[in-house]
Each structure stands twice: as C-alpha cells, then as structure tokens.
Design an enzyme around this catalytic site. Structure first.
Site: not given
Ligand code: PGA
Length: 259
Positions: A12-14, A102, A104, A174, A180, A220, A241-242
């Site tokens: 997930n590159w956001k 998600h 966010e 999640e 993150g 994470s 993600g990251g």
C-alpha cells in the site's frame, strides 16, 4: 498459514510516488523478485490513482506476475461526484484488488462502515477483489474492546454478501496503533485476532467461507518480522505500507520463506 490458502502480500503505497517513480519501483521489484522467488505468493502493488495506467502498461508489456491494485474507490459507476473514481474505471485498468476501509480513510475522510459495505459490493460487482481493512485504536485495545470493534467492522462490511463472495475476499487486520509506528503487534496477538476474524466469518457467512478467506496482518510489517507472522495458522499474508515503498525491502518481505 494453512496450505490451501495462497499467501498474498500487498504494498500500500499511500500518497507516495508519481507515475515515473512508480514505474521505476515496479521494474526494480520485478527484477528483485524474479519469477521463481515469487512462486506461490500473490504480490499486489497499490499505487496512487494517477500512476495506475502507467503501471498497468508496464505489467502487461513485460508480462510481470505483479498484480495491480488500488487504494480506494467510490461505490457509484458514474455521476456528479467531483474527485471520485469509480469501480468501473478501475476495472477498465485491469485493477484486480482494491483496498477498502483503510483506517486512514475511516479516520481522516469520514468513511463509515455503511460506505465501506457499499464499496465492497461495488468492487465485487466489477469482478475485482476487495481487501477489506479493519482494526482497533490503542484506546480500544486497552479498554478490552478490540474484538468487538473488529466484529462490528467485519459484520457491517460484509452485510448482504453471499457466502461464496465472502470466500473470495481478502481481509486485512491492521491495528491502528501499529500502522507506521514501528510497533508491530506480537505474532500471537495478530494470530489471535485473525482467528477471531475467521470465526466471525464462519458465523456471518459459512464455515467454507471462513476456511477460504485470506486474512492479512498489517502494521509495521518488515523483512525482520514477516517470517514469524507468516508462520501463524490464520495469517495468510500482509498489507505493507512504509516497507513497500523500497523495492529491496518489499522483495525481502515477499521472499519470507527464505528468512
Ligand atoms: P505500515 O502501514 O506498514 O507503514 O505500518 C500499513 C498500512 O497502513 O497498510
């Protein structure tokens, strides 16, 4: 992880990478993975909307096994919805998986369980696979409400679906406090919640759907913790993600069997 469910690792590159950067990242990922190393793992990448056409063209022209995904979509097919992107538009770009609900989107953009449910149905109607996200806040976990929060999100997100549709879904657990933050849930806690999710699906849909549905852990995930997570019987993959932004790191996660 159970043998009969194919692992799925999703990046997930956001809101990261323009379309030039996205092309470079996918080329590098493809090179790092090679075909053999990816065998037996579904790898999806979820770039921003503006990158999708470029990445689609690259994946098709180089016959990559990497699968294209999106991070969100609206539930209507077309109309006066300024700024929204429809499931029909994504399907036309050969998007196969769509992340929905998600945390966010829920926290920062006001998405409700009801909206997420409409999106799940719209994505399924276009033969794409939803990755339905759920997870509790730190306050909810500390108050002993993590299970009930996830229960509500899953039941509402899947409302009105046939058991056969639920069987084909991906659920991403999640915990919000792990996203993150570098603070991963322990593999035991992640396993316990994923097993709980499977039992909710057995109740809300069917035992067969519960056995077939793929459940990812997210929050994470790194090369150093993926192998342990993937050893858990109810964890079938990861939403990353990251660590998915850097192709070397993401490839190392996909190749968890080599750790
Ligand atoms: P993270 O994000 O891997 O950077 O924690 C996961 C996610 O939000 O899907």
């Amino acid at each position: 992880m159970a043998e009969e469910r194919t692992p799925i690792i999703s990046g997930n590159w956001k809101m990261h990478k323009n379309h030039f950067e996205a092309i470079q990242a996918v080329q590098k990922l493809h090179y790092r993975l090679g075909e053999e190393e990816q065998e037996g793992v579904v790898v999806t990448v979820h770039p921003p909307f503006t990158d999708l056409r470029s990445v689609q063209t690259l994946i098709e022209s180089d016959r990559m096994h990497i699968v294209l995904g999106a991070q969100n979509c609206f539930y209507e097919n077309e109309g006066a919805f300024t700024g929204e992107v429809s499931p029909a538009m994504l399907a036309k770009l050969d998007v196969a998986y769509v992340i929905l609900g998600h945390s966010e989107r829920r926290q920062d953009f006001g998405e409700t369980d009801e909206m997420v449910n409409r999106k799940v149905k719209a994505v399924l109607a276009h033969q794409m696979i939803p990755i339905l996200c759920c997870g509790e806040t730190l306050e909810e976990r500390e108050a002993g409400q993590a299970e009930s929060k996830v229960d509500t999100q899953i039941r509402a997100g899947l409302a009105g679906l046939k058991a056969s549709q639920v069987a084909g879904l991906v659920i991403a657990y999640e915990p919000i406090w792990a996203i993150g933050t570098g603070r991963t849930a322990t593999s035991e806690d992640a396993q316990a919640m994923c097993a709980h999710i499977r039992s909710i699906i057995a109740d809300a849909a069917s035992a067969d759907a519960a056995a077939a549905v793929r459940i990812q852990y997210g929050g994470s995930v790194k090369p150093g913790n993926i192998a342990e997570l993937m050893r858990m019987p109810d964890i079938d993959g990861a939403l990353v993600g990251g660590a998915s932004l850097e192709p070397d790191e993401f490839a190392a996660i996909v190749q968890f069997r080599q750790h």
